[in-house]
Write a protein that holds these residues in place. Structure first.
Motif, PDB file in Angstrom:
ATOM      1  N   CYS A   1      -5.455   4.567  -0.812  1.00 39.96           N
ATOM      2  CA  CYS A   1      -4.065   3.985  -1.283  1.00 39.96           C
ATOM      3  C   CYS A   1      -3.604   4.475  -2.516  1.00 39.96           C
TER       4      CYS A   1
ATOM      5  N   HIS B   1      -8.395   1.464  -2.949  1.00 39.78           N
ATOM      6  CA  HIS B   1      -9.034   1.007  -1.853  1.00 39.78           C
ATOM      7  C   HIS B   1      -8.720   2.197  -0.652  1.00 39.78           C
TER       8      HIS B   1
ATOM      9  N   CYS C   1       0.917  -1.085   0.009  1.00 39.87           N
ATOM     10  CA  CYS C   1       0.162   0.072   0.165  1.00 39.87           C
ATOM     11  C   CYS C   1       0.970   0.983  -0.087  1.00 39.87           C
TER      12      CYS C   1
ATOM     13  N   HIS D   1      -4.008  -1.413  -6.485  1.00 39.65           N
ATOM     14  CA  HIS D   1      -4.950  -1.764  -5.441  1.00 39.65           C
ATOM     15  C   HIS D   1      -6.288  -1.103  -5.589  1.00 39.65           C
TER      16      HIS D   1
ATOM     17  N   ILE E   1      -7.343   3.060   3.206  1.00 35.84           N
ATOM     18  CA  ILE E   1      -6.301   2.621   4.278  1.00 35.84           C
ATOM     19  C   ILE E   1      -6.667   3.403   5.347  1.00 35.84           C
TER      20      ILE E   1
END
Ligand SMILES: [Zn+2]
Length: 508
Positions: A453, A461, A257, A458, A463
């Motif tokens: 992120c 998404h 990430c 990814h 975080i």
């Protein structure tokens, strides 16, 4: 580089979002149905989740050899694979699909044609090499035959892949549109997609050089959304879903990430001077209270009117003390909005009895709390002093004679009160959104504690942030609402002219 690019992508994505005006929504019960969801039976595959992984080879090619040349490769594949498809009558595959999963469903001659037309240049081998990172790549043997093995370059290959995914994440980006066209052009050339006019045919075959692209691009995207989504073909649909899931899982398993640093939060006003300006009003308001007071019997309207102002001063001061930026500053805004609307409502209705109702409702609440403390709650909360609540409940009359009202004190709700009092604008601006924060609703939670992120692999998404987001300054709004409450007092108990002001920082 990936981070910056992904950030741009996300910004574009945000700007492009269909903002759907409120009027275009349809009211069904307590729900506003968005225009898109008003179309019955809409089930579709998402570009980012399901279709992008199939066309990632297009993004790799665009980044690797440049857009113009990549488009010519797409066009050649479209011509050769499309023509070969219709030359043979008895086919086991129903469409010449050139997505990574779709290719694996094609007859052998079509697969061979695709690879032969694609790999005409050594640079294309370099460009597409990241594909062999995937353990579950459909047709992996064929790909490896052309691309070779990873040969210790994994890090570089993941970075190249991230760069390609970054330009494709937004389903309307130029590069995503190019790839969506690349998926469609063999199908168009095969004659399996019946276009309406010669014009549309040319828009496809001569893309991106024919006609106004502002019209052509949405047309291409709309057709690709239907055919690329595997409409009416469940086997293809399931297979494509499985590859997409593998694709994103492998991306997540193999890369980390990327969290951006929190923005620095500065206090934009002179906090000490502003708070002391608010504090200064308290003393003046006390003087005004004494000067205008003539009686000692219970005066529900007077007590409430001044009480609202002192209470607003308290709440505004606390909101400002949190530098106007903490989550509690938003709660202070919501409280001030409610105080203002309630106060204005009581004035607007012009019914003296309503002030009594407002007051006795509050006493009833104190009685209810006292009874619960006394009879129901085994673990007494620390913040309530029993004697204090008891005294409040008994203040106007002995609490045994006090009724308890369980509904809203005015038998209405705040929204309706704001309409009656002609201040719905305050409700919309300062009550609804801060209420999300008060209730811990998802968007408030997400906004405060999560960030995106920036690893394109990814899928943008969420975080956790390194620290909560304290960027919105509520200080001007706190002062504005406080002064509006003071304006109301000046209306009913003139004249009180003192107002709070936000003191700016001294720039040396
Ligand atoms: Zn991530």
């Amino acid at each position: 580089m990936s981070e910056k690019r992904a950030r741009q992508q996300q910004k574009r994505k945000r700007n492009n979002k269909n903002k759907g005006r409120i009027d275009s929504h349809k009211k069904e019960g307590s729900k506003l149905i968005s225009p898109f969801n008003q179309i019955p039976n809409t089930a579709y595959m998402s570009w980012m989740n399901d279709r992008l992984p199939c066309m990632v080879w297009g993004g790799l090619l665009i980044n690797g050899i440049g857009r113009e040349q990549a488009i010519e490769v797409f066009r050649q594949i479209g011509i050769h694979v499309g023509n070969l498809f219709c030359e043979v009558g008895d086919r086991s595959c129903n469409l010449p699909r050139v997505g990574i999963y779709g290719l694996s469903t094609l007859d052998d001659d079509l697969q061979d044609k695709y690879f032969k037309v694609l790999f005409t240049d050594e640079r294309i081998v370099d460009a597409l090499k990241p594909l062999i990172l995937f353990k579950d790549l459909p047709l992996s043997e064929k790909w490896i035959e052309y691309l070779g093995d990873v040969s210790g370059n994994e890090r570089q290959l993941w970075t190249a892949l991230a760069d390609a995914v970054a330009i494709l994440l937004d389903h309307q980006s130029q590069e995503a549109t190019d790839c969506r066209w690349a998926y469609m052009i063999p199908i168009v050339n095969s004659g399996r997609l019946q276009l309406q006019t010669e014009e549309q045919y040319k828009e496809y075959t001569e893309y991106p050089n024919y006609e106004d692209q502002r019209k052509v691009r949405p047309f291409i995207r709309a057709t690709e959304m239907q055919l690329g989504g595997g409409m009416m073909n469940d086997e293809y649909f399931q297979g494509k879903k499985a590859w997409s899931a593998d694709f994103w899982n492998e991306c997540k398993d193999n890369t980390v990430c990327l969290a951006s640093a929190s923005e620095r939060s500065n206090i934009d006003f002179d906090l000490i001077k502003t708070i002391s300006s608010v504090r200064g009003i308290w003393a003046d308001l006390s003087d005004h209270f004494i000067e205008t007071d003539k009686f000692t019997h219970i005066q529900a309207k007077r007590d409430a009117s001044f009480g609202f102002c002192f209470y607003a001063l308290t709440v505004a001061k606390e909101g400002l003390a949190s530098s106007g930026k903490l989550v509690t500053a938003k709660l202070a805004l919501r409280m001030l909005a409610e105080i203002y609307i309630t106060f204005k409502y009581l004035i607007s209705v012009r019914n003296e009895k309503l002030w009594d109702i407002y007051r006795s409702y509050g006493s009833g609440q104190a009685k209810l709390t006292f009874l619960k403390l006394d009879e129901i709650l085994e673990d007494k909360p620390g913040y309530i002093k029993r004697e204090n609540v008891e005294a409040l409940a008994n203040e106007d009359m002995y609490m045994d004679f006090q009724d308890i009202d369980l509904g809203n004190w005015a038998k209405t709700d705040l929204r309706k009160m704001s309409q009656v009092a002609d201040c719905k604008d305050v409700y919309d601006a300062y009550y609804s959104w801060p209420s999300s924060y008060a209730h811990g609703q998802w968007c408030a939670v997400r906004d405060t504690v999560f960030t995106t992120c920036y690893n394109p692999l990814h899928r943008l998404h969420r975080i956790p942030r390194l620290a909560p987001r304290y960027e919105d300054g509520a200080e001007n709004d706190l002062i504005l609402l406080l002064n509006k409450v003071l304006d109301l007092l000046n209306e009913v108990y003139p004249s009180f002219e003192k107002r709070a002001e936000l003191v700016q920082k001294f720039e040396s």
